[in-house]
Design an enzyme around this catalytic site. Structure first.
Site, PDB file in Angstrom:
ATOM      1  N   LYS A 204      37.035  70.266  56.331  1.00  0.00           N
ATOM      2  CA  LYS A 204      38.252  69.876  57.036  1.00  0.00           C
ATOM      3  C   LYS A 204      38.005  70.038  58.522  1.00  0.00           C
ATOM      4  CE  LYS A 204      43.116  70.777  57.603  1.00  0.00           C
ATOM      5  NZ  LYS A 204      44.301  71.421  57.051  1.00  0.00           N
ATOM      6  N   LYS A 262      37.949  65.707  55.000  1.00  0.00           N
ATOM      7  CA  LYS A 262      39.185  65.333  55.680  1.00  0.00           C
ATOM      8  C   LYS A 262      39.017  65.420  57.177  1.00  0.00           C
ATOM      9  CE  LYS A 262      43.811  67.173  56.196  1.00  0.00           C
ATOM     10  NZ  LYS A 262      44.690  68.272  55.876  1.00  0.00           N
TER      11      LYS A 262
END
Ligand code: PBG
Length: 337
Positions: A204, A262
């Protein structure tokens, strides 16, 4: 122009593009609605839906409205959702106490969906940002500058147990603390929740593309110098790729069942690299900013929405994602029907 001009050429790749039937016959990638997860925003109250200005077409839904959306999702083959709560000021504190409330908005939403639609897979977000008064994903130290890792992980593990007990099929730690996947697995197993999956937000990134999401759940601090918080002390540096591979390997080792990258669209190299290195399912999250950029350009008439959405999703799949989290899930799946 010479009319007799002919290339002496045996190999003509365009043969396979001669018709729609040939094109689809040779298509390498196809997205099934069942491989999509729809992220949804939940709010208190009944019978309501609030517009989110930076995410046109996405709404904050009361739990009863969320159930109607789930029905629509199941009808078009989308069988998984990821709820995110908009927590009011009274649910926010420095230590995120509301995160451990079994009757929190998020846990009530999970329970309501699972009760009404047991066939729907629900992925519970495990992070403290909806619940902290400062908006960070963890607990701040005395300096107010640094997130305490182990103290945060202890809370996340307890939060994961409650989400699993509320009915979540998947717990999805999105916080980027070290060691949280292992701690969550241990905590779940100690409570006999051995069948709850962990979808780790392994890679992330500290991305600028989360702004609309933070507007949606109200996790941006009010009145600060900057509109959006800097989370570089825990989320990954966009300059790095190897670091993402290290994170993914650690999470797999600690017992993750699904590895996530992400954002998605600007990190397709990471999706592809992780795909090569793991046999676990790989998920990619097309985040709020990716959604908003496409919507904004399409609203201006600068891009064709149907084609742009389809291309954005197929690129993520082609790069190697098995699972895509996307705010376009219903729009895409309803068109695919
Ligand atoms: C935080 C969290 C974020 C998103 C999902 N969980 C934002 C952040 O890190 O501040 C972003 C999702 C999106 O932008 O769509 N735990």
């Amino acid at each position: 122009m010479n009319e007799n001009f002919k290339l002496d050429m045996k190999k003509r790749p365009r043969r396979l593009r001669r018709s729609a039937a040939m094109l689809s016959l040779c298509a390498e990638t196809e997205i099934q609605p069942s491989s999509l997860i729809l992220p949804v925003f939940v709010k208190e109250g009944k019978g309501g839906s609030d517009k989110i200005p930076s995410m046109p077409g996405v709404y904050r839904l009361s739990i009863d409205s969320l159930l109607r959306l789930c029905e629509r999702a199941l009808k078009c083959g989308v069988r998984a959702i990821a709820p995110f709560p908009q927590v009011g000021a009274d649910g926010k504190s420095p230590r995120a106490d509301e995160a451990l409330n079994p009757k929190s908005l998020a846990n009530r939403a999970i329970a309501a969906v699972k009760k009404r639609f047991p066939e729907m897979a629900v992925a519970a977000d495990i992070a403290l940002d909806p619940y902290t008064s400062h908006g960070h994903d963890g607990i701040l130290d005395a300096s107010g500058e640094w997130i305490l890792n182990d103290e945060t992980v202890e809370i996340l593990a307890a939060m994961a147990i409650i989400a699993a007990q509320s009915g979540a099929d998947i717990v999805a730690p999105s916080d980027m603390m070290d060691g949280r996947v292992g701690a969550i697995r241990d905590a779940l197993d100690d409570c006999d929740m051995v069948d709850t999956s962990i979808m780790a937000y392994s890679a992330k990134y500290a991305s600028a593309l989360y702004g609309p999401f933070r507007d949606a759940i109200g996790s941006s601090p009010k009145g600060g110098k900057k509109k959006y918080l800097d989370k570089k002390g825990y989320q990954l540096n966009p300059q790095n790729a190897r670091e993402a591979l290290r994170e993914a390997a650690l999470d797999e080792d600690e017992g993750a069942d699904i590895i996530m990258v992400k954002p998605a669209g600007q990190y397709l190299d990471i999706v592809a690299k992780i795909r090569e290195r793991t046999n676990l399912p790989v998920a990619a999250y097309q985040v709020s900013g990716e959604y908003s950029m496409i919507c904004a350009a399409c609203d201006k008439g600068w891009l064709d929405r149907e084609k742009t959405v389809a291309e954005s999703l197929v690129s993520i799949k082609r790069a190697g994602a098995d699972i895509i989290l996307t705010y376009f899930a219903l729009e895409f799946a309803e068109r695919a029907r």
